[in-house]
Each structure stands twice: as C-alpha cells, then as structure tokens.
Design a protein around this motif. Structure first.
Motif, PDB file in Angstrom:
ATOM      1  N   UNK A 192       0.919  -1.450  -0.025  1.00  0.00           N
ATOM      2  CA  UNK A 192      -0.075  -0.015   0.015  1.00  0.00           C
ATOM      3  C   UNK A 192       0.764   1.072  -0.036  1.00  0.00           C
ATOM      4  N   UNK A 193       0.475   2.507  -0.559  1.00  0.00           N
ATOM      5  CA  UNK A 193       1.291   3.468  -0.455  1.00  0.00           C
ATOM      6  C   UNK A 193       0.226   4.865  -0.489  1.00  0.00           C
ATOM      7  N   UNK A 194       0.894   5.800  -0.159  1.00  0.00           N
ATOM      8  CA  UNK A 194       0.125   6.942   0.399  1.00  0.00           C
ATOM      9  C   UNK A 194      -0.027   7.933  -0.869  1.00  0.00           C
ATOM     10  N   UNK A 195      -1.148   8.654  -0.637  1.00  0.00           N
ATOM     11  CA  UNK A 195      -1.087   9.827  -1.618  1.00  0.00           C
ATOM     12  C   UNK A 195      -0.140  10.776  -1.804  1.00  0.00           C
ATOM     13  N   UNK A 196       0.233  11.521  -2.778  1.00  0.00           N
ATOM     14  CA  UNK A 196       1.372  12.595  -2.711  1.00  0.00           C
ATOM     15  C   UNK A 196       1.116  13.548  -1.410  1.00  0.00           C
ATOM     16  N   UNK A 197       2.152  13.930  -0.867  1.00  0.00           N
ATOM     17  CA  UNK A 197       1.880  14.673  -0.136  1.00  0.00           C
ATOM     18  C   UNK A 197       1.785  15.994  -0.580  1.00  0.00           C
ATOM     19  N   UNK A 198       2.010  16.542  -1.973  1.00  0.00           N
ATOM     20  CA  UNK A 198       1.861  17.649  -2.750  1.00  0.00           C
ATOM     21  C   UNK A 198       0.445  17.999  -2.535  1.00  0.00           C
ATOM     22  N   UNK A 199      -0.479  17.005  -2.580  1.00  0.00           N
ATOM     23  CA  UNK A 199      -1.868  17.121  -2.570  1.00  0.00           C
ATOM     24  C   UNK A 199      -2.540  17.392  -1.309  1.00  0.00           C
ATOM     25  N   UNK A 200      -1.801  17.489  -0.282  1.00  0.00           N
ATOM     26  CA  UNK A 200      -2.564  18.106   0.901  1.00  0.00           C
ATOM     27  C   UNK A 200      -2.727  19.740   0.725  1.00  0.00           C
ATOM     28  N   UNK A 201      -1.879  20.366   0.344  1.00  0.00           N
ATOM     29  CA  UNK A 201      -2.022  21.848  -0.101  1.00  0.00           C
ATOM     30  C   UNK A 201      -3.130  21.988  -1.070  1.00  0.00           C
ATOM     31  N   UNK A 202      -3.180  21.002  -2.069  1.00  0.00           N
ATOM     32  CA  UNK A 202      -4.086  20.996  -3.210  1.00  0.00           C
ATOM     33  C   UNK A 202      -5.756  21.096  -2.544  1.00  0.00           C
ATOM     34  N   UNK A 203      -5.867  19.919  -1.562  1.00  0.00           N
ATOM     35  CA  UNK A 203      -7.110  19.459  -1.068  1.00  0.00           C
ATOM     36  C   UNK A 203      -7.671  20.676  -0.120  1.00  0.00           C
ATOM     37  N   UNK A 204      -6.754  21.198   0.413  1.00  0.00           N
ATOM     38  CA  UNK A 204      -6.990  22.506   1.351  1.00  0.00           C
ATOM     39  C   UNK A 204      -7.819  23.710   0.409  1.00  0.00           C
ATOM     40  N   UNK A 205      -7.105  23.743  -0.627  1.00  0.00           N
ATOM     41  CA  UNK A 205      -7.469  24.909  -1.705  1.00  0.00           C
ATOM     42  C   UNK A 205      -9.070  24.672  -2.420  1.00  0.00           C
ATOM     43  N   UNK A 206      -8.957  23.254  -2.648  1.00  0.00           N
ATOM     44  CA  UNK A 206     -10.310  22.579  -3.143  1.00  0.00           C
ATOM     45  C   UNK A 206     -11.421  22.909  -2.242  1.00  0.00           C
ATOM     46  N   UNK A 207     -11.476  22.651  -0.992  1.00  0.00           N
ATOM     47  CA  UNK A 207     -12.028  22.650   0.347  1.00  0.00           C
ATOM     48  C   UNK A 207     -12.465  24.038   0.124  1.00  0.00           C
ATOM     49  N   UNK A 208     -11.735  25.158   0.227  1.00  0.00           N
ATOM     50  CA  UNK A 208     -12.028  26.640  -0.011  1.00  0.00           C
ATOM     51  C   UNK A 208     -13.107  26.875  -1.036  1.00  0.00           C
ATOM     52  N   UNK A 209     -12.395  26.550  -2.343  1.00  0.00           N
ATOM     53  CA  UNK A 209     -13.173  26.827  -3.568  1.00  0.00           C
ATOM     54  C   UNK A 209     -14.451  26.219  -3.478  1.00  0.00           C
TER      55      UNK A 209
END
Length: 521
Positions: free
Chosen positions: A469-486
């Motif tokens: 098993x592997x994890x989602x890219x850590x780069x997407x943490x900031x992306x998810x935050x922005x998506x929630x705001x949008x």
C-alpha cells in the motif's frame, strides 16, 4: 507591406499592457518572466515581427527554442506575417549549423551526429556482467557535459560531493573512456559535442566575429531550462553590438536532472548589466479554480502573483482508487463523460509522471473503444536533430492524448486528467534532496497548468491488488485545502475569482509549510 503592418499593429493593440511593453521595448537586454498561460509564444512572435517591421533584416535574427515543435510554431506564425529568413532552432541545431559552416569553409563534410548515445553505450557494454546500465552511464555523461565537465571533471565532482551518483564510479569512467575512443575512431560527434565545439568555434576571433555579426539579435525561449554549457554557447554570441531577449519562468524549470540550472535565469540581472525585466502576471489559459489548485503545489517561496483572465469553471477534484487498474478504468469512464457531442477526443489529455503509468491507461482506453494518441517526440530537447521524433498531437487530430508531464510542457487542453499522483511517483522515489523535491513540485505544477477548463487528479493506493500500500502524494495536501475553500465559496454563491480569500489560503499553507520544517517535502 501595409496589410502586414496593419495586421501587426492590430495584434499588438490587443495585447495586455505588460505584453505590449515586452513586444515594443527598445532595451537591448530584456528578460520576460512569463508564467504558464501568459502568452509568451505570442509575445515572442510579435517581438520578432516588430523587429523586422522596424527594419532589422530577418537574416540577422536568431531565435533559440527548446524543441522542434516550438521552432516550427514560431516559423509558422512569422510566415503568416509574411516574414521569412529568421533562424529558429534548438541549441543543438545551432551547434550543428556553426560546425557545418566552419567545416564548409575548410571544404570538409558536415559532422555525423550520434542520435542515440545510450544505444552506443549499450553496444559497448554488450552482454557482459556489469555494475552499471547504459541508461545510468548516459545520464552521468549527459549531466557532466551539461556542466561543461569532461570525464575527469565528472570524477572530481563526484569525489567532492558536487554530483550525487548511484552509478559505479570506476566502471562508468571506463565505459565513458571507451565511448570517447569510439567517437574519435568513427569520426562521430554527439549532441553534447555540438554545444562544446560550437562554443570553441565562437571563441576564434575571425569565425566568432562573423557569426556574431550574422546573429546579432538573439531571442531565447524557455531560458529557465538552459544548462551551463548552453549558456556558455549563448555568451559566445554576445558582444557590444548584440541584443538579447529572454523568455522564461522559474516555476517551469523541470530539467534539473539533466543539468538545467534555473539560477541562470534568476541571476541573469547579475550577469548582464542594464538588464530590464518584465513580468507577465496574467494567465490566459486556465480557469481561476485550476490556477488556484496548481499554485497550491508550489512552496510559498516559489509562488509568484498570477491573475487568471478566464471565466470560472468547475472546481477540480481529487479521486482515489484501490489499484492502478481500477484507476485506469475510471479514467476511461471519465474521459467518455468529458467529451462533448461533436468535439474531438483530442480535446482531452491524460498526463502521468512516467511512461509505464500511461501503458495501463492506454489499455483501459482501448478496451473502452476510445481512440488513443501518444504524444510525439518533437517536444523534447534537441528534437530537431532526432530522426525518430514524431509530430506531437494537435487539437485537429482525433484520439485522447497521452503524455508524460515532461512532454506535455508548452501544450494545453480543455480537459486534463493527471493520474498516478501517489507517493513514490509524485515526487518520484529516486528524488531525495531538497532541490529535486522542489523540481518535482514544479513538474506537477506544469502538468496541472496544462488544463484550460476542467481538471481531475487521480491516484491509486496500490499498483496491483497484492502490491504494498502507498500514500497519496504529500503535494496534494495543500491542493485539497484549496479545493475545500473553492467548494465553500461555490456553495455560498460567491465568485471564485473575486472571493477566494487568497491571503487566508496562503497563511494556512505557510503554517503547514513551517510545520513540515522543510521546503521540499
């Protein structure tokens, strides 16, 4: 002539203020920082057209691009203005042209160029047991030569920690020496020889003066991807009568693994006195939502002010799947949904970090009876010398476009799916230093900013059902935050462009960044 002038004036009048300044400025040394979707190709074209209109002979203008596709696109655009005679090519073609010119003056034949160095190295290795691969040796030679180093210089760089190499030092050196002997014995040169030999030729007073007179007006595209060897060749063209127009974007520097140095762009004002810098801060390609998501991938230090001019579209989304096969099947279904009635399949692109990921996607698309078109090789460095390079897919061609992040640079599509954004792939598992991680962020930024209207990001928890098993890219943490705001803004009925609370988002990203205590992780 009048119709050409009227057409040019109309095109210039339609530019933004910063674009118009970049086209019209009379400064001899000019650097344009053009972010993704800033219209740099249009600016470059109109700059050349205005120079010709002002009386500069096209034969004295040399444009250096990153790929065959970019050079051909520039020539086509100039042709529509009725302009012929401008030289547009890659650095490698520049080198070949200079060497050929020098040899013709001596009644010698043009050089024979090795198009596939890795293949030649593989032949030298043969079937013998070896601690190195042809790809590894080729990578080390490529990096060293890009820095202006020979074999002994490379050994010294490795010994002093200036080059982190996983290759066996002794065996790589031995194979490299045999490769150099092969070239001499066979009378061959490779791409790196073209750069070095051309630079040496420009240092010869008579030949150099003639070439500088011939190419007295230089324009360089994708300056952020220059390496020190190419920079030395460029400097060989410059004298007190030269003009230099550079276009680049530090956030799209993605060839550091091959020796590119984005510092050559960021420090250009220190190397060239009286350099004038113009910022193109508007993005004319992507929706505000896509641009906000893409910017979130970058660290606070990497981000530059960018303004979206396109209308709001739907908020990008992140989708996760159990395996890569499930991810591919879902992408096929998504692609079919995204295709509007009567539109071309080629309005849709699927982008991945590596070629192997695209193979799974291609299989799923073909199973779903969706036509596939893999991006050609004419978007790569030195592609105007590569015999096997195929034309890249265009919007007129049918078939969903499949491409790696690197090959997609400079292109755009209405609908983009970025797949495989999992840890170990983005960032790649082989990248383990801060500089490399920063480049991986820029690479994902390049991929995301290929989208015009619609963007979907996907990842899979496992490569296959029984894989670790592997994890989602850590780069997407900031992306998810922005998506929630949008999405919050969207639910509240506010305009995504006018009320995204960028300052608040950046403050939260900065806090997360400080907690991680690293700029690249």
């Amino acid at each position: 002539m009048d119709s050409r002038r009227n057409s040019l004036e109309a095109r210039i009048a339609a530019l933004t203020d910063s674009q118009r300044r970049a086209v019209m400025a009379s400064d001899p040394f000019l650097c344009v920082l053009a972010g993704a979707g800033a219209g740099k190709t249009q600016v470059l074209t109109l700059r050349v057209a205005r120079m010709v209109e002002a009386g500069i002979e096209p034969e004295h203008i040399r444009v250096i691009t990153f790929s065959r596709k970019a050079a051909q696109e520039l020539r086509d655009r100039l042709y529509r203005f009725g302009i012929r005679g401008v030289t547009a090519s890659t650095f490698h073609r520049v080198g070949l042209d200079l060497i050929t010119t020098a040899r013709e003056a001596e009644h010698r034949n043009p050089p024979t160029v090795i198009g596939d160095r890795k293949g030649r190295i593989a032949q030298l290795l043969g079937k013998q047991q070896s601690a190195v691969t042809a790809a590894a040796v080729d990578a080390e030679i490529s990096w060293a030569r890009s820095q202006g180093l020979d074999r002994m210089g490379w050994i010294d760089a490795v010994d002093h920690g200036l080059r982190r190499s996983e290759a066996n030092l002794a065996e790589t050196s031995e194979i490299w020496a045999r490769y150099e002997e092969l070239k001499i014995r066979s009378g061959l040169v490779d791409f790196d020889d073209l750069i070095d030999q051309a630079t040496q030729l420009l240092s010869q007073e008579q030949f150099g003066n003639a070439m500088r007179w011939r190419s007295r007006h230089l324009l360089v595209d994708e300056f952020q991807d220059l390496n020190p060897a190419q920079y030395a060749l460029l400097n060989g063209f410059l004298d007190e009568t030269s003009t230099l127009f550079c276009v680049g974007d530090p956030n799209q520097s993605i060839y550091g693994f091959a020796g590119a140095d984005p510092g050559l762009l960021s420090n250009l004002d220190q190397a060239i006195s009286h350099l004038v810098t113009i910022n193109l801060e508007a993005n004319h390609r992507s929706s505000p939502e896509i641009l906000a998501v893409a910017n979130a991938v970058l660290t606070p230090d990497q981000r530059r002010p960018v303004r979206a001019t396109q209308a709001s579209e739907q908020v990008p989304e992140i989708l996760s799947f159990a395996t890569e096969d499930e991810e591919a099947a879902a992408v096929a279904s998504l692609v079919r949904q995204r295709r509007a009635p009567g539109s071309h399949w080629s309005s849709i692109a699927v982008l991945a970090r590596t070629n192997y990921q695209l193979e799974t996607i291609a299989t799923a698309l073909r199973t779903a009876r969706i036509p596939v078109r893999e991006l050609g090789g004419d978007t790569s460095p030195g592609s105007d010398l590569q015999a096997g390079a195929r034309p890249a897919a265009t919007s007129e061609e049918d078939g969903v476009v499949l491409s790696t992040f690197h090959k997609a640079k400079g292109l755009e599509w209405p609908h983009v799916v970025v797949v495989g954004v999992a840890d170990g792939l983005v960032p790649h598992a082989n990248v383990n230093d801060v500089a490399g991680l920063l480049e991986e962020r820029r690479l994902l930024y390049v991929a995301l900013t290929r989208a015009e209207r619609d963007l979907t990001i996907t990842w899979a928890q496992r490569r296959s059902a029984h894989a670790p098993i592997r994890q989602r890219s850590g780069f997407l943490d900031e992306v998810e935050l922005v998506i929630r705001h949008l999405r919050a803004e969207e639910a509240g009925g506010a305009s995504a462009r006018g009320a995204m609370r960028i300052a608040q988002i950046r403050a939260e990203l900065q806090e997360r960044q400080e907690k991680s205590n690293t700029t690249g992780a």
